[in-house]
Design a protein around this motif. Structure first.
Motif, short mmCIF file in Angstrom:
data_model
loop_
_atom_site.label_atom_id
_atom_site.label_comp_id
_atom_site.label_asym_id
_atom_site.label_seq_id
_atom_site.Cartn_x
_atom_site.Cartn_y
_atom_site.Cartn_z
N GLU A 1 0.82 -1.21 0.00
CA GLU A 1 0.00 0.00 0.00
C GLU A 1 0.85 1.26 0.00
O GLU A 1 0.53 2.25 -0.67
CB GLU A 1 -0.95 -0.02 1.20
N ASP A 2 1.95 1.22 0.74
CA ASP A 2 2.88 2.37 0.73
C ASP A 2 3.48 2.58 -0.65
O ASP A 2 3.62 3.72 -1.12
CB ASP A 2 3.99 2.14 1.76
N ILE B 1 2.13 1.68 -3.54
CA ILE B 1 1.08 2.17 -4.43
C ILE B 1 0.87 3.67 -4.24
O ILE B 1 0.69 4.43 -5.20
CB ILE B 1 -0.22 1.39 -4.18
N ASP B 2 0.92 4.12 -2.99
CA ASP B 2 0.79 5.56 -2.72
C ASP B 2 1.92 6.34 -3.37
O ASP B 2 1.71 7.42 -3.94
CB ASP B 2 0.78 5.81 -1.21
N LEU B 3 3.12 5.80 -3.29
CA LEU B 3 4.29 6.48 -3.88
C LEU B 3 4.19 6.56 -5.40
O LEU B 3 4.61 7.54 -6.02
CB LEU B 3 5.57 5.75 -3.48
N ASN C 1 1.55 6.77 -7.15
CA ASN C 1 0.45 7.64 -7.60
C ASN C 1 -0.35 6.97 -8.72
O ASN C 1 -0.44 7.47 -9.85
CB ASN C 1 1.00 8.99 -8.06
#
Length: 403
Positions: free
Chosen positions: A264-265, A267-269, A271
């Motif tokens: 999840e981290d 995926i956030d990075l 974008n």
């Protein structure tokens, strides 16, 4: 007493001993077990593995004595190596002209009356020393004992050959480590020296565009955009090289983390766009290992699935399992696929599977080579299943570490 003569091949023999680098080494169970067997089989109180150096006869392993070496000129082994293909036996040293007044034969305590030695040879047939058995009284070996002693001497030769090969591998590893160190320093230096000029070039292109766009025609704007994009591409290339040569998976390896939290981290990075569906594993696997290295692996694989995909909707499926030895992972997408002929070479540095990605940019061929390097360093393996136009699936594993 007759001192042993010097063999004709003495210089080469001593070079071989020096290359073996065993004199003065600590006791080892693998050698001690052989001398114990020799003593028991030949029914003698003393057994030795000796290395006959220029001036001393040094004992790599010993049973029945605390002495670590003797002078070569009074050694029985000095005579034994003169006929390297034969077992040398002296049933009674006092009845042999060569040894009847030898200090070892007439000593007040611990005098040697019996000696039998099987020469230990290197791969070129040069005698390095002996596996020998000794007694304080007259003794005769049976044919079976002689055969066993020679067979045990062959086992010592095998151990010596393993030692040489291990030394070669250690030297090769040291050389590789040194080369990698030089490459890391080079990558770091290049990165440092080029990043600032590249940043200036990118910023200057933006300033020129913002300040003088009204004075430039469409082609002039195009050139500025091209200048900026080239700078960004080169910057990514340098960062990739730096990541490849500076990755160190040993540091902070023993960490506990949950896989889905890590994903999840990432995926956030990255974008992720709305047209992309990333399906995480059903089980949020708890891993004990190097989260930074695992994160870098997934970052590269997921990023490739995004870049090399021409579908309107991108679908990426991530799965994981575990067994006693490994954590096993897979990253599967519905992208453009990789031709079967390129499955092996895509993991090589500077090699790409396609001419360009989703946005028309050409890759640098660094990401997957970094992934393979990281996976290997984590004790695992990686392979790819893919066909052109049919999507790609990367399966990789990392070795489990006990907490």
């Amino acid at each position: 007493m007759i001192s042993p003569v010097i063999p004709a091949n003495e210089e080469k023999r001593l070079d071989s001993i020096k290359d073996l680098d065993i004199i003065g080494s600590l006791p080892e169970e693998t050698y001690d077990s052989i001398t114990k067997l020799a003593s028991a089989i030949c029914e003698t109180p003393i057994a030795l593995i000796t290395i006959l150096d220029k001036e001393i006869n040094w004992f790599k392993s010993k049973v029945g004595t605390s002495i670590e070496k003797s002078e070569r000129e009074i050694s029985f082994c000095g005579h034994a190596i003169l006929e390297p293909q034969k077992l040398f036996e002296v049933p009674n040293t006092l009845k042999d002209e060569r040894f009847k007044d030898n200090p070892l034969s007439i000593a007040k305590e611990g005098a040697i009356r019996f000696y039998a030695g099987a020469p230990i040879l290197d791969e070129e047939g040069l005698p390095l020393g002996t596996l020998c058995v000794l007694d304080s009284k007259e003794h005769h070996l049976s044919d079976a004992q002689k055969t066993a002693l020679k067979a045990l001497a062959k086992q010592v030769e095998v151990l010596f050959n393993y030692r040489r090969k291990n030394k070669e591998l250690e030297k090769l590893k040291d050389d590789l480590d040194e080369n990698n160190r030089i490459l890391r320093e080079f990558a770091s230096t290049v990165s440092h020296d080029l990043k600032m000029p590249l940043a200036n070039m990118i910023i200057t292109a933006d300033i020129l565009k913002a300040k003088y766009s009204g004075n430039l025609d469409e082609e002039g704007i195009k050139y500025l955009n091209y200048l900026k994009q080239s700078g960004l591409t080169l910057s990514d290339y340098i960062n990739g090289l730096l990541d490849y040569y500076s990755s160190n998976v040993e540091a902070n390896r023993e960490q506990e983390f949950f896989l889905n939290d890590l994903l999840e981290d990432i995926i956030d990075l990255l974008n992720i766009a709305e047209n992309c569906e990333i399906n995480l594993p059903d089980n949020n696997l708890k891993i004990y290992g190097n989260s930074a290295a695992v994160g870098q692996i997934f970052m590269n694989l997921i990023n490739n699935s995004l870049k090399y995909n021409s579908n309107e909707k991108i679908v990426i499926d991530i799965d994981c399992t575990e067994n006693r030895e490994f954590f096993n992972f897979s990253v599967k997408d519905n992208g453009i696929g990789i031709p079967t002929s390129k499955h092996e070479e895509i993991f090589e540095l500077f090699t790409t599977a396609t001419d360009s990605d989703r946005q028309g940019k050409k890759g640098h061929g660094i990401g997957l080579s970094t992934v393979k390097k990281l996976v290997g360093s984590l004790g695992g393996f990686i392979n790819v299943t893919s066909e052109k136009g049919e999507g790609t699936c990367f399966d990789f594993s990392i070795k489990r570490y006990i907490q």
